[in-house]
Every structure is written in C-alpha cells, then in structure tokens.
Design an enzyme around this catalytic site. Sequence first.
Site, PDB file in Angstrom:
ATOM      1  N   LYS A  23      26.740 -50.316  -0.147  1.00 15.79           N
ATOM      2  CA  LYS A  23      27.666 -51.439  -0.015  1.00 15.79           C
ATOM      3  C   LYS A  23      27.466 -52.444  -1.146  1.00 15.79           C
ATOM      4  CE  LYS A  23      28.555 -52.593   4.206  1.00 15.79           C
ATOM      5  NZ  LYS A  23      28.510 -53.119   5.589  1.00 15.79           N
ATOM      6  N   ARG A  93      24.825 -58.418   5.988  1.00 12.22           N
ATOM      7  CA  ARG A  93      25.105 -57.019   6.342  1.00 12.22           C
ATOM      8  C   ARG A  93      24.033 -56.120   5.743  1.00 12.22           C
ATOM      9  NH1 ARG A  93      30.768 -58.316   5.472  1.00 12.22           N
ATOM     10  NH2 ARG A  93      32.001 -57.611   7.261  1.00 12.22           N
ATOM     11  N   GLY A 102      27.736 -47.968  11.687  1.00 10.31           N
ATOM     12  CA  GLY A 102      27.441 -48.403  13.045  1.00 10.31           C
ATOM     13  C   GLY A 102      25.968 -48.401  13.389  1.00 10.31           C
ATOM     14  N   MET A 104      23.408 -49.687  11.477  1.00  9.55           N
ATOM     15  CA  MET A 104      22.692 -50.888  11.098  1.00  9.55           C
ATOM     16  C   MET A 104      23.503 -52.093  11.573  1.00  9.55           C
ATOM     17  SD  MET A 104      19.992 -49.747   9.740  1.00  9.55           S
ATOM     18  CE  MET A 104      19.377 -51.230   8.986  1.00  9.55           C
ATOM     19  N   ARG A 337      33.823 -47.624  -0.400  1.00  7.89           N
ATOM     20  CA  ARG A 337      32.845 -46.527  -0.465  1.00  7.89           C
ATOM     21  C   ARG A 337      33.629 -45.233  -0.431  1.00  7.89           C
ATOM     22  NH1 ARG A 337      30.440 -47.307   5.672  1.00  7.89           N
ATOM     23  NH2 ARG A 337      32.446 -47.186   6.715  1.00  7.89           N
ATOM     24  N   HIS A 455      33.911 -46.255  15.991  1.00  7.58           N
ATOM     25  CA  HIS A 455      32.614 -45.558  15.955  1.00  7.58           C
ATOM     26  C   HIS A 455      32.757 -44.097  16.305  1.00  7.58           C
ATOM     27  CE1 HIS A 455      28.703 -44.288  17.699  1.00  7.58           C
ATOM     28  NE2 HIS A 455      28.240 -44.929  16.647  1.00  7.58           N
ATOM     29  N   ARG A 561      21.643  -4.923  12.902  1.00  2.00           N
ATOM     30  CA  ARG A 561      20.505  -4.677  13.803  1.00  2.00           C
ATOM     31  C   ARG A 561      20.905  -3.583  14.778  1.00  2.00           C
ATOM     32  NH1 ARG A 561      21.137 -10.247  13.724  1.00  2.00           N
ATOM     33  NH2 ARG A 561      19.378 -11.421  12.852  1.00  2.00           N
ATOM     34  N   ARG A 617      19.378  -1.646   9.737  1.00  6.49           N
ATOM     35  CA  ARG A 617      17.934  -1.719   9.974  1.00  6.49           C
ATOM     36  C   ARG A 617      17.563  -0.829  11.145  1.00  6.49           C
ATOM     37  NH1 ARG A 617      15.220  -7.331  11.612  1.00  6.49           N
ATOM     38  NH2 ARG A 617      16.208  -6.861  13.593  1.00  6.49           N
ATOM     39  N   GLU A 745       9.134  -8.909   4.790  1.00  3.30           N
ATOM     40  CA  GLU A 745       9.006  -9.934   5.836  1.00  3.30           C
ATOM     41  C   GLU A 745       7.552 -10.122   6.249  1.00  3.30           C
ATOM     42  OE1 GLU A 745      11.090  -8.629   9.390  1.00  3.30           O
ATOM     43  OE2 GLU A 745      10.698  -6.539   8.906  1.00  3.30           O
ATOM     44  N   SER A 764      15.124  -6.438   1.226  1.00  5.20           N
ATOM     45  CA  SER A 764      15.880  -7.494   1.879  1.00  5.20           C
ATOM     46  C   SER A 764      14.873  -8.451   2.485  1.00  5.20           C
ATOM     47  CB  SER A 764      16.793  -6.898   2.947  1.00  5.20           C
ATOM     48  OG  SER A 764      17.494  -7.935   3.586  1.00  5.20           O
ATOM     49  N   GLY A 766      13.295 -10.771   4.847  1.00  3.99           N
ATOM     50  CA  GLY A 766      13.410 -11.201   6.239  1.00  3.99           C
ATOM     51  C   GLY A 766      12.665 -12.514   6.350  1.00  3.99           C
ATOM     52  N   THR A 767      13.364 -13.584   5.985  1.00  8.54           N
ATOM     53  CA  THR A 767      12.647 -14.861   5.864  1.00  8.54           C
ATOM     54  C   THR A 767      12.268 -15.459   7.215  1.00  8.54           C
ATOM     55  OG1 THR A 767      14.807 -15.878   5.544  1.00  8.54           O
ATOM     56  CG2 THR A 767      13.475 -15.502   3.597  1.00  8.54           C
ATOM     57  N   ASN A 768      12.879 -14.986   8.302  1.00  8.65           N
ATOM     58  CA  ASN A 768      12.419 -15.487   9.601  1.00  8.65           C
ATOM     59  C   ASN A 768      10.971 -15.062   9.824  1.00  8.65           C
ATOM     60  OD1 ASN A 768      15.070 -16.219   9.884  1.00  8.65           O
ATOM     61  ND2 ASN A 768      15.573 -14.649  11.390  1.00  8.65           N
ATOM     62  N   ASP A 769      10.736 -13.753   9.725  1.00  9.98           N
ATOM     63  CA  ASP A 769       9.380 -13.274   9.959  1.00  9.98           C
ATOM     64  C   ASP A 769       8.446 -13.696   8.836  1.00  9.98           C
ATOM     65  OD1 ASP A 769       9.770 -12.266  12.389  1.00  9.98           O
ATOM     66  OD2 ASP A 769       9.508 -10.166  11.891  1.00  9.98           O
ATOM     67  N   CYS A 831      18.222 -11.473   4.450  1.00 13.48           N
ATOM     68  CA  CYS A 831      18.972 -11.331   5.696  1.00 13.48           C
ATOM     69  C   CYS A 831      18.406 -12.222   6.789  1.00 13.48           C
ATOM     70  CB  CYS A 831      19.036  -9.873   6.143  1.00 13.48           C
ATOM     71  SG  CYS A 831      17.419  -9.174   6.493  1.00 13.48           S
ATOM     72  N   TYR A 851      22.233 -10.721  -3.418  1.00  9.67           N
ATOM     73  CA  TYR A 851      23.134 -11.183  -2.366  1.00  9.67           C
ATOM     74  C   TYR A 851      22.372 -11.954  -1.297  1.00  9.67           C
ATOM     75  CZ  TYR A 851      21.381  -7.397   0.572  1.00  9.67           C
ATOM     76  OH  TYR A 851      20.572  -6.573   1.319  1.00  9.67           O
TER      77      TYR A 851
END
Lengths: 881, 881
Positions: A23, A93, A102, A104, A337, A455, A561, A617, A745, A764, A766-769, A831, A851
């Site tokens: 602001k 303000r 809303g 602050m 803004r 709001h 899967r 898989r 993974e 591939s 397996g970023t979860n595991d 994946c 990919y």
Amino acid sequence: MGNKYVYGFNEGSKEMKSLLGGKGSNLAEMTNIGLPVPPGFTITTEACIRFYDEGQKLWPELTQEIYEHLRNVEDTLGKRFSDEENPLLVSVRSGAVFSMPGMMDTILNLGLNDKAVIGLIKSTENERFAYDSYRRFIMMFSDIAMGIPKQRFENLLEKMKEERNVEQDTDLTAADLKILVEQFKQVYKDEKNQDFPQEPLVQLQLAIEAVFSSWNNPRAVIYRRLHDIPSNLGTAVNVQSMVYGNMGDTSGTGVAFTRNPANGENKIYGEFLMNAQGEDVVAGIRTPKPISELEDVMPEVFQQFRDVTKILENHYKDMQDIEFTIEKGKLFMLQTRTGKRTAQAAINVAVDLVNEGIISKDEAMLRIEPNQLNQLLHPTFDAKVLSESQVVAKGLPASPGAASGKVYFHAKDIVEAKSRGERAILVRQETSPEDIEGMVTSQGILTARGGMTSHAAVVARGMGKCCVAGCSDIRVDEELRVIRAGDLTINEGDFISLDGSTGTVYLGEISKVEPELSGHFGEFMSWVDETRRLKVRTNADSPRDSKVAVKFGAEGIGLCRTEHMFFEEARIPAVRRMIVSNNESQRKKALDELLPLQRKDFYEIYQVMESRPVTIRLLDPPLHEFLPNNDKDIEDLAKTMGISFRDLKDTVHSLAEQNPMLGHRGCRLAVTYPEIYRMQTRAIIEAALDYKKIDGVEIMPEIMIPLIGDVEELRFVKKHVLEEIGLVFNERSDSIKYMIGTMIEVPRAAITADEIAVEAEFFSFGTNDLTQMGFGFSRDDSGKFLNEYVERGIFDKSPFEVIDQKGIGKMMEIAVDLGKKTRENIKLGICGEHGGEPSSVEFCHKIGLDYVSCSPFRVPIARLAAAQAVIKERMTIQLDK
Amino acid sequence: MGNKYVYGFNEGSKEMKSLLGGKGSNLAEMTNIGLPVPPGFTITTEACIRFYDEGQKLWPELTQEIYEHLRNVEDTLGKRFSDEENPLLVSVRSGAVFSMPGMMDTILNLGLNDKAVIGLIKSTENERFAYDSYRRFIMMFSDIAMGIPKQRFENLLEKMKEERNVEQDTDLTAADLKILVEQFKQVYKDEKNQDFPQEPLVQLQLAIEAVFSSWNNPRAVIYRRLHDIPSNLGTAVNVQSMVYGNMGDTSGTGVAFTRNPANGENKIYGEFLMNAQGEDVVAGIRTPKPISELEDVMPEVFQQFRDVTKILENHYKDMQDIEFTIEKGKLFMLQTRTGKRTAQAAINVAVDLVNEGIISKDEAMLRIEPNQLNQLLHPTFDAKVLSESQVVAKGLPASPGAASGKVYFHAKDIVEAKSRGERAILVRQETSPEDIEGMVTSQGILTARGGMTSHAAVVARGMGKCCVAGCSDIRVDEELRVIRAGDLTINEGDFISLDGSTGTVYLGEISKVEPELSGHFGEFMSWVDETRRLKVRTNADSPRDSKVAVKFGAEGIGLCRTEHMFFEEARIPAVRRMIVSNNESQRKKALDELLPLQRKDFYEIYQVMESRPVTIRLLDPPLHEFLPNNDKDIEDLAKTMGISFRDLKDTVHSLAEQNPMLGHRGCRLAVTYPEIYRMQTRAIIEAALDYKKIDGVEIMPEIMIPLIGDVEELRFVKKHVLEEIGLVFNERSDSIKYMIGTMIEVPRAAITADEIAVEAEFFSFGTNDLTQMGFGFSRDDSGKFLNEYVERGIFDKSPFEVIDQKGIGKMMEIAVDLGKKTRENIKLGICGEHGGEPSSVEFCHKIGLDYVSCSPFRVPIARLAAAQAVIKERMTIQLDK
C-alpha cells in the site's frame, strides 16, 4: 545518523515494496506520477521488525521521526492536530508487502478529540458528520487498538436508535451522536480505568503499535500460512491525512477494478456509496452501487476517475484494484494495487494485455500462478439437473465455480463436518477474518450482505473457492441456524448448491459435469506448450481418469498403479486367494483368474491413450493390505474362501509388519513370488499385442519395477519379466517395443543410480517414498509433528507438499547425474505427487528430467509451471549476460 | 589344445590353491620340496564348475586327461589297476579352496575288485587285510558314491560278529571278511539292480562325480553360508595312490599339529593309531594315542616325522595340521594344511613365530581373524561355584570355553530349544556333518567318542564353541535320550556344564565370571594398539558394561543410550507420568523426578570412564514404547496412575503409529517437548560438574542429538540444550568443556552433512538406521525376505550384519567429505552395530573415521580389525610403489 524508518509519500516508489509495503509503495508511486493522493507517510517494515525486538514498543528515535513527518503533513495541508479551527485527522493503515485483505487493521479519523471535533465542525460546517466521525473513531480505536469489545458500543448505538425510534444510523441527529460520544468515552473509561486519550500523538502511538502487533495475530498467521507468505517480513504502517466520503451528497467512496476480476472483461468494474466512508464498502454493511452509476451522479468526477484508471493500468501494466474517495466533489486516490482475479479473468486479462501490446507472452505466462488454474478445471453443474432444480435466491457472482454441500453457519461446524467426511457450505450474514478456516474447509460460501469486494468475495476468489455474496433475498439467522427465503426454510444440514459464476443458489445437491476449456484459455495454453521443454504426463489407472487427463493435455501416463485394479470388488476374492495360497501352483491358479481382467484393464487404458506412452508400475503394496484385519471380516472372508478362521487369521497375522512402509512390498514381493510380476507382465504385453492386432495402434508400454534399492534386485526381477515377455512373443508370433525401468524412490537407489542404470532404461522418481525414506518421515504418522515443524519455523513447508530441493532434490540430482553417466539417453520422469506442484515442476525442469506426471486435474498446472521454468531460466541467462 | 583340467602332484604348487584346492596344492608343494608323498594327481576346481555346466557328468576330454595321469601313476609305482600281482589302489578325496572338514566325501581303496583283491593278497601277503579293505571299499563306495544306506552293510557286519561271537572287527578272520564281501556285493546288486562295478575306471568316474556333486549337498551349502565361503568356487578332487596304515603292527596312521592347537604350545600335538586307516582316527571310531607315544613304538619314524614337521612349518611359516601314514615302517605324508586353532593358540603361535623370527608382527596380526577373539573374551565358570559342583566325567579338552545348558541329543531338538529361548548342550555318541546346525545353535558340544581331531572337536574349534570330546566315561543313548555315567543318569532337559579347557563335565548349571586376558594376549594387543589409527570406543549405558569395556581396551563411550535408563522398574512410573501429561507443567514435574536419577546414572558412568570421552545420546525411541499396549496392562497402569482407563487408552492409541521407525522419535520428540532434552542435558552437565568437584576429574561429555535430518532441527534443539547448559553453569558458578553433535542416521543428513556440520561438532554414524532408511528395510520385518535375498544370490550378506559399502557406505563417504568441507576437524565415529564387525571396521578406517564404537565384548575385535586395516593399507601402498 541511524536508520531511516519513516518515508513521506513523496520519498518512496513502487520499487520499495519490501520496505514500504504494498500500500505504502503504491501511495508513493501515485503521488509521484501526479495523481491526487492525500498526503502522508509510511513507517517501514524494518520498523515493524525492530518493534518486535524492542519488546513490542515504539522507541524514542522512531517516535521523533514520526513527529517530524507529521509536521510536514501539517505544513502541507495547513492543518494541525487538536486544532479547533482546522484540525488534522489521519487514517492509520497496515500495509504488508503482500496484500492481506481484511487480515490487518485500520483506524480512521485518528486525531479526533474534544477540541478537534469542534474544529471539524467549523471546517466542515457539519456538526452531525463531526460527531458521527468522533463516535466512529472512539469505537474503532477502542476495539482495534485497545481490545474493548465492539459490541459494547454497538449496543449503545442500537439503544439510541430504539429510543429515537429510528431505523438507520443516518437518522440520528448531531445531538444524538454527541450523547453517544460521551457514552462511548464512558465505556472506554469503564474498561480501561482511564480516560479516552485526548492527545492525538498518544492515539497515534497506540494505533501504530496495534497495527504492528496485529502482524502476529492468529488470523494473520493463518492467512500467511495459507498463502505461503514468510512470517519474518513485518508490515509497514501508513499514516495518511483523512479525506471524507461522508461529507454529504457530493461526497462518496468506492472501490474498483480496472477490468472485471471475475472474467477479465476490459471494463471498469466496481462499486461506490455516496456519503459513506471506505470501510462501509469493504465491510459489506451497506450494499453499494455499480461504478457505472457514478457517471449519472457525478459525470465529471467519473471522467476524471476513468482517466486515472487508464494512467494506472498503463503505468503498472496490469489490472489494478483501486480505492478512492470523493470529498465534496474532489477525487482522491487512497490505494492502488494489482487486482486479485479469478483464474479465468487472469488468463483473459493476460492474453488481452499481450494483444493490446502492453506485455509480452512471457510476462503473460509468468502472471498466472499455476495453482490458480485449479479453478478452471473443476466441474460445473450438470445443465439438465440444473434446469430442474429449485432456485432459492440470486446473489452476486462473487467467485466462480460450482459447489454442493450441507448448510452450516459457523466456521467450526464446517471444520467438524469436514472431519466427518461431509461436504459443507458456509452460510453467513457476512464473513469476517475469524471465518477463514471455515472458508478454507468449505465447498463454497454464501453471504446475505456485502458486495463483490466484500471480505467473503475477495477471500473466496483468492482461494479459488465458489462464492455467492450479497444475496439479499435471503435472511440468515446464525443463532437459530436457519435460512429463510420467502416461504422456504433451509435448516442446518440441508443441502444447497451454489453457482459462483451466476450467483444463483439452488435447493438440494446437483451433479456436476467436467468443465469446458475454451476462449482465451486455449490460446494461452498454446503459448505454454510452445514454451515448455518438460513433457507432462498423468498418474491414472482407469480409462476414465486417462480420458480426463488427455483432455487436460496429458502426453502419456507416467504412473499407472496396478494395485487399485486389484482392489476392485469383483477381483478382490481372487487376489485374496492368491495371497493365502500355500504353494506356487495354488497361487498361479488365482493369478490365472486375474490375468484376463488385468489384460482388459490395460487394453482399455491403451485405447484412451492411443499411441501415447504408458508407464505401468507392477504391484507395489504389501500383501496384507488386501486382507481384512478385524476378526469379524476375517471370519466372513474365511467362510467365503472355504478355509478355517484360524488359518486365515494366521496368514493375516504373519503378513502384518512393524513398519509396513519398509517391509515386504514392491520388488521384494517379486523376489519371493516372481509369478505375480510375470502375470502382470503377460497382461501388459498381451494387451499391447491385442491393441496392435485389433486396433492397429502400436503402443510402447513402459514396465516399471518399484522399490529397487540395489541393481541386483532389478536384475533378478527383470530376468523374470524378460522371460515372460519372450514366452508371450513366442506364443503370439508377434512382438512390440517396450521399455523396462524402475522407480527411484529408495535413497540407496539414488546413490547407486549408475549401477541401476545398467539395467534400467528409464527412471521415474517416486518422490513420495524418497521423501519418506530420505527424511525418515512416515507420511501416515508425520502429519502431527510436521505441523509443529512448520509452526516452529524449522520447515517452511511440509516436504510432502513441495520437493525438499536441498536434500531429497539433491538425491534426485545425484541420481540424474549417475544415471546419465551410465546411460546417456536414459528417460527421466517423476511420478510422486510433487509432479503437479509448481515449484517442484520447476525444479524437475532444472535438473533435466524429461517429464513430470501428476493427477489429471493438475496437468494444466504442471504444463504452465513447466513453461514458467523455461521463462525464468531465460531471464536468469539474460541477467547473467 | 583345450583347458588343462588335471595336474600331477609334481606339476602344482601351494600358490595354485584356487585351482587345485587346499589339499591338492599342498600335496603338490610337499612333493616338490621332497617330502614322501604317495603319487597322484588333482582334478581342478574349474573341472568342477564345468561339471555343473555339463549336467553333472564328466565329459570325454576330461576322462581322457584323467586316464593319462593314471598311467603316469601306474608307471611311477609299477602298479596297474586290476593287477593280480601288484594292483594300483587309490584314494579319491575332495579338496576345496577353503578347508571344509567333514563336509565333503572321501573314498579309499578305490580300484579294488575281485582281481585286485587277489593282487593285494599277493603283494601284502595279508589276506585278512585285503578282504577287510575290499569290504570297507564296497561299503564306502556304495554309501558315498551310490547313496546306499551304510546301515545295510553295518548290520551284516554286526550279524557276522554275533555269529562268530566276537567283539571287535579285528577279531573277524579273512574267511569271515571274504564272506562279507560277497554279502556286500549282493546288497549292492539288490539296491542298484546291477553288479558292483568291477572296472576301476568306472569306479573312479562315479567317485569323482560323487565328490563334485557333494559340493552342493545341503550340509556343504550350510557350512559355506556359515563361513562366508562363496558358492561358485567348486571343489577339486585328489586321486592318490593308497598307502596302508592297516598293514599290521609296523603300519599306522595319524594326524598331528606342529604345535598345540588349543593353547599354541610349541610341541607336536597329535594322535595316531597303529594298524588303522586314516578315517578311523578322524571319525573317532577308535580312540587314538597321543603322538608322543609314537616315539616309544617307532623311534626312527618318529624322528623322521619330527624333522618333516619342522621342514613344513619353516616352509609354510605357520603351524601345520598334518595327516600321515606309516606303511610297513615307511612314513608317508598325506596332507598338510594350516592348522585350525583356538584364538588363544592362534595368538600364542603368532607371537611365538614373531619371537622365533619366522614372521613379522604385521604378518602375525593379519593371521588372527578378529572374530576369533570372541573365544577369549567370553566368561569362564565361577571358580567357587565350580569347586562345589559335581563332576560327571572327564573327556578331551577339545575346544575351550565354558558352557551351561540343557541336554539334548538331536540337532533338531537343539534348534527347537533355542527357539524357545533355552540354552542347550548337544550330546552325541559322536557328531557328523548332519549335526552342523545343532552344533551352531548349541552352547557347547559333548561327545562320548572321538579324539582331539574328531569331527566334533575340529568343527567346534572353528566355531569358537566349547567342546568336550571322547568322553569315554559316559554312555550316550541317543534313542532313549539319556546319559549314563556310573550310577548317574542325566535325562534330556537336565542341565549340565562343560569346561572345554579342561574337558570336565559338571552336573547342573554353573554361573560364570569374566575372562582374564593375560600372557601373549597382552603382547599381541600392544602391537595391535601401536599399529591402529582408529580409536575404539564402546556402546554402554551402565557402569557394569562400561567396566567390562574398559577392561577390553575401550577408549571411551561412543554411544550411551539413555532410554534403557528410562525402562528401569523404579523409573518407569515417572516416565509414564511424563508421557501422559496434558501440559508442560505436569510434564516438567515428572521430569523433575527423573532428573536426579539420570544425573546419578551419568555420574556413575563417568566414574568408570575416568577422563575418557563419553557420548550420550538424548532420548531416541517413540514414547509409546514406554507404555503398555494391551487392555489388561493399561487398566493396571491407569489404576496406579490414578487416571481413567479410557484416558490412558486414548493416550496409548494416539501415540501408536503406522511406521514407528519413521515416526515421532529422536529429535522430533524434542521439537514437541524440548523439556525432555533439557532435563537430560541438565543431568549430563550437573553430573560432570559433580564429578569434577567431588572426584577432581574433568570429563568432556559429548551430547548427541539423534535422528537429525535437517540442520534446522539441530539448530532448534541445540538452542534449548545450550540454554539449559548456560543455566546450569550459572547456578553452579562452574563450567566444563562439552561437545554437541549428532547421529548421521537419516539419509538426508548424510547428503546435507555440510549444512549439518555448521551446527554439529561431531558426527556419529548410526548405520543401523542409515541402513534401514537407506535401503527402506525395516529391521523388524526384513528378516523374512532378506533370507530370500541371500538364498537367491541377490545379496551376499544382510546389510544389517556387514556395512553395505557400495550404497550405505557411499552415503557415509559423502557425509564425511561434506562434513570435513565445513568443519575440517569434525570428530567422526560410528555407533551402529557394524562398529564391531571386522570388514566394516576396515571400511571405517578407509573413509577416515576417528573411532568405531561397539559392544564391550567386541572391543578387542574392533581393535584388531583396525590394526589389520592399517597393515592392509600399507601393503596396498607398497604394491602401488
């Protein structure tokens, strides 16, 4: 000389946003390009940070600096604090770096006291306005700066209206208001044990401290968490001389967007109220008029306003969200803004601005926050069902989307309903920041009061949440928990449906249909696709999901899967027979039953994907997941399977594990039971041969072996897979191309990827595991303590939401480097669920994956994130030059 | 020309061990240094490997090569197969690269047939001997090469003895034996439906095939697994002309060690039997005489034999295990090999050889397999209890050590007893390879027959297992499962105790005391300590364990787990109160109760460790481990704690996790409850200040924070630890030095060790968890499938036993490099169980750790392994030069 903590509006610029807040920097910018801005100054975010170091108190040097700037304002305007002729009044303000609507607090008319009110009467010749301002100020100051419940003041106001037998605040006379001022001051004294502070400098100091303190109020903390705003930024405070929209019929106030924030249409869009102060518009207490009507009321002012919007848009090169006040026919700009907008509007505005020659395509693509696309991709109501549904009422189309759910009136009930698995609609007279969590958790929001910039409307659009606001046809009784609309009564727990694009409220639940993606969206996404290097695939294991994904632009399946297919009701008996088999021949028999079903699964998916690549898989979860675990279910199953309860219970027991995540699953199953993967391999290959023979389309299945940690595991399993493929090719006297690869993974796999790449044609991630094992965080259990990690500032974000680039990402980079060292053209993808998260997609681009793969609805998001990654890369390269 | 698969003894040498096997290469070596060795040849291990490729058949070219070498032997000796005047007879023996006593098969007197027996009578002028040899050969050949049960032949022999009313085999006449030969041939015909093969070349072919096949018999497979012998080596076959120890009173046979294999004394040690064949000695069928008595019987031969042992020992530079035969007064060497010995003997021999100038200290240290030291370190019987215990009998002190356990007579019963948690003693008439698993599983072994070189004795020494052999005072009835000794009857399940160093058998269970380490051991270990670079610490969490470790040479504590202290009965109530606390003040109250107890723990440990460093790990396991989990126990606990069953059950429930290994534990606990680590920190520091004040000794505690994955976790926890230390220092107006460091056990920590080293003054590798998370193998669950991995050749060894150098080790190397990059002098250690495993210790040396830490009993093992690592490194450097 110490640090400079205070900047006059004429000293700043829009580039100083991190110091002056959004602001403040924009007020400075507007001042400097010659727009009419009431004079004032900004106390910096650095002051806010120091404020916390100083024990939440202003310190003498700062107060001194503030006083100096106050003198400048007084001098500029020729007004003085507490002046009985022409007093200076100011607004205070908050102004954070990132807009937090809303969240602050704001105090108006600061400086009013028993003397200034007299001066105000003189200077405005309007006693009623002066006392009205005074009583408003006392209430606002007491509420916001001193924590005295607003209700105490409102009760007195209501009582006065009853006594005077009037309905509107505006019907009260100056005398009435003067009495109220005295009563309000008494409330203050009762609450605080001291008189209401008459000294404006004291008022100002308390107000500034209140703003700084509000940076860490719980609502603000939640909002920041929700919007990924770092908590160590602090907020600036803007002190600005007051102008009045409530000085009679040639005064007014309003808010406007330079274009339509719901659909992007290039037409000023906004609302105003005559004889009102700005908070009246935002708070939704009175329903304002469309901005176009201002032309009728004050044509010259409107013309001037239209010119200002053009100047601002060309200057900022983006659609602006503006606050203005007209004081006795004179226009003042109070804020500008970048306007929040729906995804649809965002895309349309961006494409229009490109076509208008204002911004480049790259700029346009960077303007869209990929997650915003979510809004475009979700279902709308089924038109047929819709046409037969009863319309309850019509409100403002505040935020597009379609939502059905049970009616609840309080945020906490929404949260509870969600925890019971219910979908819920939050219905309020009007929303306030306290409702944030309920709004997040709800399917949609309906309010009876408030406009397009209330709001509810602003927050809902930011969240991409469906909202119908200002629906004055309904009455909401939050205490009795009932909506009344004409003769209709809707109770808590009843179903309603909201169409946020039309503002219509329907009775009951309405089924939805997939969204159509048309108009500028197609053009925009074509730029995206021309720009990105990363391919985008989808995680899908049914023809239905595959179809949705292809529509959203998926270029293949990155993770199909196979276990979900095993869970289908018609198949689970055979799966269970396979598991409880005592020997290989029993197991093979059960697998033989599953073979034609799996083959059909794959065939149908191939048909949807046509010649796009499909990565399948092989079975991953531990076998006990397919068995029941309570005695009753075990008994039932034992009966159907014709085996003893004892035997089945023993099997269930023997398969149970202490840490199933680290147990007998993935390729480890295939080491024990190679015949399972052989059946799946056969199904994959036979289906592809069928597809080639019947439909004439050649698909190249990518067979993915999960949970490899050591190349010897892969070698062992691959041998079985290759043997089975050889058998099928022989039997069919036909062949197709295929690939065999693995998930990366397991941390050890990442570290030894050079060895694994000898056997794997693709990786591939397996970023979860990989995140689970790399951190040692069980996803099932870590929710509890990861929240604490975020609360205590140890983590910015859960690593399950956003790839941890420094650690897990580093493992990925190591694996990419090692994998390419062994096999230069190894195909690389991701994946894990991170594949649809924009910053993670950018990371995948940077480390050179081919990919990403994500859930169907996130495909367009990933496409855009992939394009943005390219653009940011170009910018970095240019900067480096 | 194809490969050469057969080598005459004059063609080989001891360097050709991998091709000719141990026995064959040594026969060649002895031949070449001029010792009297009956001529023969060796069929190579490569032939064995090809044998399996050829479908377990000999192939024509190999048969041809064998025949050629046979001709050479015939020519050398002037004997011919099937000769009626002077027939050639041969032994066929397996000879693997690594000695595998008793596991492979031997056939003697091959070549005997109806003609050769006549020749043998003529050449030996001993008809009885000839027929005795013939009947022995038929039985042995039928049993070993053709799989006909030995019992069938033995029954006929027993029957004959009954008919003739004689007790000993030697009492049977030539005529009796001739009849037996015919009966034996008939058995063969009945069983195999064809005549006993008369053609020696056919006998030889079948015998060689039998030896090759026996490489993969189940006992051999188990033995190899047990002794880490790769399964793809194959065995060689030695064909050697027979000499006879059973040709009357000037013939004999024996086995001897050039020094005492039990204690290393430099004195020939062995046994002989006159008028016997070698198998009689080894099989323990007759109890032989001490070798010293040979001097009385045949002084010249004994003198020659003594000379040969000196030649061999000087040639091989090590104590030898020798087989010999005396044929009509002429000495023949049948085998020499490096003698197996007890750890005590190994050390004494090595030190003596150094002192005799035969080998260097480095060579001496490399000679001791570190794990062998195990034998020296384990407890012996408490002398006081021993003196009051009833002696059952006295046998040969075949393998030192002290063992108490329940008596079982069959290997499988031992295994079952073990699985019930019992300690068991295997008692047999004599042991055979079928008993291997029972021997492994037992506490000790007692046999009634057989000498110091019997199967039981040799195998037990190899295992470091206590054994009393040849205990002729007892009668063992394996069928009735009873031991009789005079009037005493000991039944299955009764307790006995064995002292393997004296050969004494005691009734009942006897308590044990810690071993004394004296004599050459001290000298040897002083060389070890001079040589090694790695420090060796211990994992200990009690004064008792610490004391043992210090005695064994521990130079500090590398891992003091604090959770074991929490489990003590007197403390667990306070621990539980802490866990079920609803708020911080309740929790602090419980912690205040624990503080003095923990302080005492540490104080007492410091007192034992004196000024040695002590690394204390703050609480690691998930809290639910301290709570009961069945309803009954929960109810009991709820009562004692004065809370409701429901509440406690809820707490237990809420703390349960899907994957506790990856759950709320380690430093994650401290993020949630910093007050726990604060209490522990206070106890550590206060105890150290007490120790300084009271005892005047300054100890430097190393405070270890477990399970760090991200430097921010460490930063958060460290702040609390430092604050608490600051408080204590202030309160006491005193201070000590300390270090703060972390475990590296989470893969992400290894990968980001450069960041973590900013906050950590030391790293201790927790290779147990690093292996769990790095591989994604739960140690609790993976036993099942890791066995399959080893069986299927995917892994050589479980990575929980031996550090996986390629993967987990690589992570360690990365962490070492990154850690040193940030903090050059960072202290590096390992406290996983691998810290006491020799190959892992060598790896830790290679990657530059400062110390390893292991259980007290493994400290000397680690010290030796650390010294060997240095010596091997020197050797590599010299090779590189």
